[in-house]
Design a protein around this motif. Structure first.
Motif, PDB file in Angstrom:
ATOM      1  N   VAL A  10       3.557   7.393  -5.048  1.00 50.82           N
ATOM      2  CA  VAL A  10       2.902   6.607  -3.623  1.00 50.82           C
ATOM      3  C   VAL A  10       2.283   5.925  -4.300  1.00 50.82           C
ATOM      4  O   VAL A  10       1.721   5.488  -5.205  1.00 50.82           O
ATOM      5  N   ASP A  11       2.040   4.134  -3.064  1.00 48.50           N
ATOM      6  CA  ASP A  11       1.083   3.010  -3.103  1.00 48.50           C
ATOM      7  C   ASP A  11       0.540   3.616  -3.137  1.00 48.50           C
ATOM      8  O   ASP A  11      -0.209   3.581  -1.499  1.00 48.50           O
ATOM      9  N   THR A  12      -1.019   3.541  -3.615  1.00 47.54           N
ATOM     10  CA  THR A  12      -1.833   3.766  -2.779  1.00 47.54           C
ATOM     11  C   THR A  12      -2.972   2.654  -1.216  1.00 47.54           C
ATOM     12  O   THR A  12      -3.461   2.798  -0.970  1.00 47.54           O
ATOM     13  N   ASP A  13      -2.270   1.134  -2.328  1.00 50.51           N
ATOM     14  CA  ASP A  13      -2.612  -0.078  -1.055  1.00 50.51           C
ATOM     15  C   ASP A  13      -2.646   0.724   0.083  1.00 50.51           C
ATOM     16  O   ASP A  13      -2.875   0.451   0.676  1.00 50.51           O
ATOM     17  N   TRP A  14      -1.047   0.872  -0.513  1.00 53.38           N
ATOM     18  CA  TRP A  14      -0.543   0.846   1.139  1.00 53.38           C
ATOM     19  C   TRP A  14      -1.219   2.391   2.175  1.00 53.38           C
ATOM     20  O   TRP A  14      -1.331   2.236   3.214  1.00 53.38           O
ATOM     21  N   LEU A  15      -1.322   3.355   0.824  1.00 51.31           N
ATOM     22  CA  LEU A  15      -1.944   4.665   1.893  1.00 51.31           C
ATOM     23  C   LEU A  15      -3.223   4.051   2.814  1.00 51.31           C
ATOM     24  O   LEU A  15      -3.296   4.625   3.568  1.00 51.31           O
ATOM     25  N   LEU A  16      -3.713   3.307   1.850  1.00 45.49           N
ATOM     26  CA  LEU A  16      -5.481   2.725   2.359  1.00 45.49           C
ATOM     27  C   LEU A  16      -5.223   1.878   3.628  1.00 45.49           C
ATOM     28  O   LEU A  16      -6.167   1.943   4.219  1.00 45.49           O
ATOM     29  N   GLN A  17      -4.149   1.329   3.850  1.00 50.52           N
ATOM     30  CA  GLN A  17      -4.471   0.300   4.543  1.00 50.52           C
ATOM     31  C   GLN A  17      -3.675   1.323   5.899  1.00 50.52           C
ATOM     32  O   GLN A  17      -4.333   1.009   7.073  1.00 50.52           O
ATOM     33  N   VAL A  18      -3.006   1.926   5.914  1.00 53.63           N
ATOM     34  CA  VAL A  18      -2.302   3.184   6.685  1.00 53.63           C
ATOM     35  C   VAL A  18      -3.819   3.774   7.365  1.00 53.63           C
ATOM     36  O   VAL A  18      -3.959   3.895   8.717  1.00 53.63           O
ATOM     37  N   ALA A  19      -4.729   4.234   6.147  1.00 57.16           N
ATOM     38  CA  ALA A  19      -5.914   4.742   6.362  1.00 57.16           C
ATOM     39  C   ALA A  19      -6.826   3.716   7.939  1.00 57.16           C
ATOM     40  O   ALA A  19      -7.407   4.631   8.559  1.00 57.16           O
ATOM     41  N   LEU A  23      -8.688   4.773  10.678  1.00 58.22           N
ATOM     42  CA  LEU A  23      -9.829   4.661  10.740  1.00 58.22           C
ATOM     43  C   LEU A  23     -10.567   3.983  12.064  1.00 58.22           C
ATOM     44  O   LEU A  23     -11.272   3.859  13.136  1.00 58.22           O
ATOM     45  N   VAL A  24      -9.766   2.745  12.316  1.00 54.86           N
ATOM     46  CA  VAL A  24      -9.823   1.541  13.404  1.00 54.86           C
ATOM     47  C   VAL A  24      -9.359   2.491  15.019  1.00 54.86           C
ATOM     48  O   VAL A  24     -10.148   2.098  15.946  1.00 54.86           O
ATOM     49  N   LYS A  25      -8.808   2.844  14.330  1.00 57.56           N
ATOM     50  CA  LYS A  25      -8.158   3.456  16.703  1.00 57.56           C
ATOM     51  C   LYS A  25      -9.154   5.037  16.752  1.00 57.56           C
ATOM     52  O   LYS A  25      -9.616   5.099  18.140  1.00 57.56           O
ATOM     53  N   SER A  26      -9.445   5.955  14.851  1.00 50.01           N
ATOM     54  CA  SER A  26     -10.613   6.602  16.755  1.00 50.01           C
ATOM     55  C   SER A  26     -11.267   5.958  16.387  1.00 50.01           C
ATOM     56  O   SER A  26     -12.312   5.974  17.418  1.00 50.01           O
ATOM     57  N   VAL A  27     -12.305   4.933  16.002  1.00 48.38           N
ATOM     58  CA  VAL A  27     -13.662   4.107  16.854  1.00 48.38           C
ATOM     59  C   VAL A  27     -13.313   3.797  18.256  1.00 48.38           C
ATOM     60  O   VAL A  27     -14.232   3.933  18.912  1.00 48.38           O
ATOM     61  N   PHE A  41     -13.758  14.131  15.038  1.00 54.33           N
ATOM     62  CA  PHE A  41     -12.425  13.246  15.738  1.00 54.33           C
ATOM     63  C   PHE A  41     -11.642  12.442  14.966  1.00 54.33           C
ATOM     64  O   PHE A  41     -10.211  12.376  14.754  1.00 54.33           O
ATOM     65  N   ALA A  42     -11.746  12.158  13.717  1.00 52.48           N
ATOM     66  CA  ALA A  42     -11.816  10.574  13.194  1.00 52.48           C
ATOM     67  C   ALA A  42     -10.698  11.528  11.844  1.00 52.48           C
ATOM     68  O   ALA A  42      -9.705  10.698  11.880  1.00 52.48           O
ATOM     69  N   ILE A  43     -11.056  12.543  11.561  1.00 52.77           N
ATOM     70  CA  ILE A  43     -10.334  12.952  10.284  1.00 52.77           C
ATOM     71  C   ILE A  43      -8.873  13.213  10.802  1.00 52.77           C
ATOM     72  O   ILE A  43      -7.909  12.685   9.898  1.00 52.77           O
ATOM     73  N   PRO A  44      -9.108  14.254  11.991  1.00 46.53           N
ATOM     74  CA  PRO A  44      -7.493  14.378  12.803  1.00 46.53           C
ATOM     75  C   PRO A  44      -6.378  12.946  12.442  1.00 46.53           C
ATOM     76  O   PRO A  44      -5.373  12.819  12.392  1.00 46.53           O
ATOM     77  N   THR A  45      -7.306  11.956  13.394  1.00 43.83           N
ATOM     78  CA  THR A  45      -6.521  10.495  13.702  1.00 43.83           C
ATOM     79  C   THR A  45      -6.116  10.424  12.150  1.00 43.83           C
ATOM     80  O   THR A  45      -5.015   9.989  12.699  1.00 43.83           O
ATOM     81  N   ILE A  46      -6.903  10.135  11.193  1.00 46.59           N
ATOM     82  CA  ILE A  46      -6.234   8.746  10.416  1.00 46.59           C
ATOM     83  C   ILE A  46      -5.041  10.064   9.483  1.00 46.59           C
ATOM     84  O   ILE A  46      -4.425   9.490   8.912  1.00 46.59           O
TER      85      ILE A  46
END
Length: 69
Positions: A10-19, A23-27, A41-46
């Motif tokens: 995996v490309d970790t930069d892309w994975l972090l961006q998706v995460a 996180l923003v959606k969780s907030v 709430f946030a962990i399942p969303t991420i």
């Protein structure tokens, strides 16, 4: 950074961006009045955002960018 030696490269930069998007959606969607802790709430969303990305062929192509088989 790309991790090609992982079980699924995996490309970790892309994975972090998706995460981060998860996180923003969780907030945005979190409602403290419901009596649930933010992390609960946030962990399942991420993780859901990551799973949705990895379940599509285009998403897996993006995650594997830079790795050769």
């Amino acid at each position: 950074m790309t991790v090609c030696s992982a079980p699924v490269p995996v490309d970790t930069d892309w994975l972090l961006q998706v995460a981060r998007v998860g996180l923003v959606k969780s907030v945005d969607k979190f409602d403290p009045d419901r009596g649930v802790e933010f992390l609960a709430f946030a962990i399942p969303t991420i993780t859901g955002a990551i799973r949705r990305l990895s379940s599509t062929p285009d998403g897996m192509s993006a995650l594997r960018a830079g790795c050769r088989r």
